[in-house]
Design a protein around this motif. Sequence first.
Motif, PDB file in Angstrom:
ATOM      1  N   ILE A  31       0.857  -1.189   0.000  1.00 57.04           N
ATOM      2  CA  ILE A  31       0.000   0.000   0.000  1.00 57.04           C
ATOM      3  C   ILE A  31       0.889   1.234   0.000  1.00 57.04           C
ATOM      4  O   ILE A  31       1.836   1.319   0.786  1.00 57.04           O
ATOM      5  N   THR A  32       0.588   2.164  -0.883  1.00 55.69           N
ATOM      6  CA  THR A  32       1.377   3.392  -0.970  1.00 55.69           C
ATOM      7  C   THR A  32       0.464   4.606  -0.993  1.00 55.69           C
ATOM      8  O   THR A  32      -0.690   4.533  -1.423  1.00 55.69           O
ATOM      9  N   THR A  33       0.999   5.723  -0.521  1.00 50.13           N
ATOM     10  CA  THR A  33       0.294   7.003  -0.643  1.00 50.13           C
ATOM     11  C   THR A  33       1.001   7.910  -1.643  1.00 50.13           C
ATOM     12  O   THR A  33       0.584   9.052  -1.841  1.00 50.13           O
ATOM     13  N   ASP A  34       2.074   7.396  -2.252  1.00 49.76           N
ATOM     14  CA  ASP A  34       2.892   8.161  -3.196  1.00 49.76           C
ATOM     15  C   ASP A  34       2.344   7.995  -4.612  1.00 49.76           C
ATOM     16  O   ASP A  34       2.520   6.944  -5.244  1.00 49.76           O
ATOM     17  N   LYS A  35       1.700   9.026  -5.139  1.00 46.42           N
ATOM     18  CA  LYS A  35       1.084   8.937  -6.457  1.00 46.42           C
ATOM     19  C   LYS A  35       2.115   8.771  -7.571  1.00 46.42           C
ATOM     20  O   LYS A  35       1.880   8.055  -8.549  1.00 46.42           O
ATOM     21  N   ASN A  40       4.397   5.212 -11.812  1.00 46.18           N
ATOM     22  CA  ASN A  40       5.568   4.664 -12.498  1.00 46.18           C
ATOM     23  C   ASN A  40       5.795   3.169 -12.241  1.00 46.18           C
ATOM     24  O   ASN A  40       6.735   2.576 -12.775  1.00 46.18           O
ATOM     25  N   SER A  41       4.962   2.558 -11.443  1.00 48.33           N
ATOM     26  CA  SER A  41       5.156   1.159 -11.068  1.00 48.33           C
ATOM     27  C   SER A  41       4.729   0.210 -12.180  1.00 48.33           C
ATOM     28  O   SER A  41       3.798   0.496 -12.952  1.00 48.33           O
ATOM     29  N   ASP A  42       5.423  -0.942 -12.247  1.00 53.33           N
ATOM     30  CA  ASP A  42       5.056  -1.989 -13.198  1.00 53.33           C
ATOM     31  C   ASP A  42       4.159  -3.052 -12.567  1.00 53.33           C
ATOM     32  O   ASP A  42       3.805  -4.046 -13.214  1.00 53.33           O
ATOM     33  N   ALA A  43       3.812  -2.850 -11.308  1.00 50.97           N
ATOM     34  CA  ALA A  43       2.992  -3.830 -10.600  1.00 50.97           C
ATOM     35  C   ALA A  43       1.542  -3.764 -11.066  1.00 50.97           C
ATOM     36  O   ALA A  43       1.142  -2.855 -11.809  1.00 50.97           O
ATOM     37  N   ILE A  44       0.765  -4.737 -10.648  1.00 53.61           N
ATOM     38  CA  ILE A  44      -0.686  -4.667 -10.846  1.00 53.61           C
ATOM     39  C   ILE A  44      -1.196  -3.564  -9.923  1.00 53.61           C
ATOM     40  O   ILE A  44      -1.027  -3.644  -8.704  1.00 53.61           O
TER      41      ILE A  44
END
Length: 436
Positions: A31-35, A40-44
Motif C-alpha cells: 500500500i502506498t500514498t505516493d502517487k 511509475n510502477s510496473d505492478a498490478i
Amino acid sequence: MVLILSDSFSPRLQYVADFIFKENFGIGYSITTDKNSFKNSDAIRINYTPEVIAGDVIHIAGSRLLFEKKIYSQKIEIFLIDDLVAFFRNQEGPGNFPFDIFSATFYLLSRYEEYLPHAKDPYGRYDHRQSTAALNGFLRIPLINKWLLYFADFLQEKYHGIQLKKNVFSYQPTYDVDVAFDWKYKGLVRNAGQMLSLLARQDYKKISQGTKVLKGEENDPSDNFEFFAKLHKRLSLKPTYFFLISNKITRYDKNINPDSEGMRDFIQQVAAKNSIGIHPSYYSMLHENLLKSEKFLLEDIVGITVLKSRQHYLRFVLPDTYRQLIDAGIKEEYSMGYGSTNGFRASYAGTFYWYDLEKEQQTNLSIHPFCYMDSNVIFHQKLTSAESVEELKYFYETCKAVNGLFITVMHNHLMGDNDIEWRNAYEQFLYDTIKH
C-alpha cells in the motif's frame, strides 16, 4: 505483486488486503500514498482513491468505510452484478471494478453490524433476522467467497500473466458434547431424580431403558462415540469435539460432573485420538473467570493446552467475549454461526482472523465459521430427517462450489437411540458425499 494507492494508511485496509491477497490469492501486495511511484510502477495497480489516474489501472473509488475512526451506521444499498449480490457500488468507467470489494468484505467479515445497536434473541444473542444477509436474501450464500472468485476472474482477465492461488474445498465435522450420556456417570442422586421425573410422566419405556443401561445390559442412548469413531476412520475425517464441563448444573448446563472419574476417563480417551476444545458454559459469556476455570479444568483432565473453543448456545457478544477468549489463551474460535437458523453469519466459508473493531486492530484469534447445525433443523426449522439431510447436502455443495470450508455442528445426544433415523441419515449423507 499488487500495488494499492490510498490517500492514507488504514489498519482496516491492511486487514482486508491481507485477507484477499495474501490469505486467499497467495500474492504479495503493498500500500502506498505516493502517487508518483504508483504511476511509475510496473505492478498490478489498484487506485483506491477518488482521483482518476490514467493508464493500466484498476480504479475502486472507496466508500470511505475503511478510513473512518469510529463505528457508524452504514447505508447498505444492494444491487446485482451478473446475479451476484453486491453493495458499496463503484463508479462506472473503463477498468473500474463494479463495487468496493474491500469495504464490503470488511463490513461482513468484521461483523460490523453487531457493534451497532441491535435486538437480542431470547438467549441474549444477536438476532439473525436483523442481519444484512438475512434482510437481503444472502444468508444461505457464502457471498465473500463468490466475490473473491469474481475478483480473481477480473484480475486474470485484465492481467493474463497473474498467478493466483486456488483454494481447496475441505469438510470438518465438529461435535458439541453438551450431555455425553443419558445415564452413565451421572451418579445416584441425578439418576434417581431422572427416574422420578420419568415416572411422573409415565414414560415406562425410558425407565426400562435407563434401568438396563445402569445394569450394563444396554448401551447408553446418547453414547454415539464409537459410532462416530468408526465412521470418521472409514472416511478419513478428522473431527473436533467440544466438551461442556461446567461444575454447576443449571437450566442450560446439564453436563455430567467433570469430577466424575468415569467422565474424566472418557474425555481423556476422546482427546487421545481426536482434536478437542472447550465448550464454555452458558453463563461464561458474562464471567471471564468462569471461562478460565473451565478451560483450566479441561486442560487438567487431558494434560494438554486447550486452544479451541465454541460457546455453549453460541452465546457471544462482540468484542467482549472474543477478548476474553484471547485472554484465556484460546487461538481458534468456532462459534461464528447462528443458533436459530443455518447459514453464513460472516458470509464466508473459510477461516479468517478476527478484527477487533473497537481497538482497530487485527488479532491472532482464528475464526472457523460453521453454516450447518443439527439443533437448528430439529428445533427451530423443525425439519424431518430427510429434509435435514437435504439441507445438509445444500450447504455441502454450496461450500464445495466455491472451494470453501464446510464445518458442521452435531450433538451426540440428538442421535442414536434418541433419534436413530437422524443418525442413519447422517451416516448415509457422509458415505454418499465423502466416499464417492
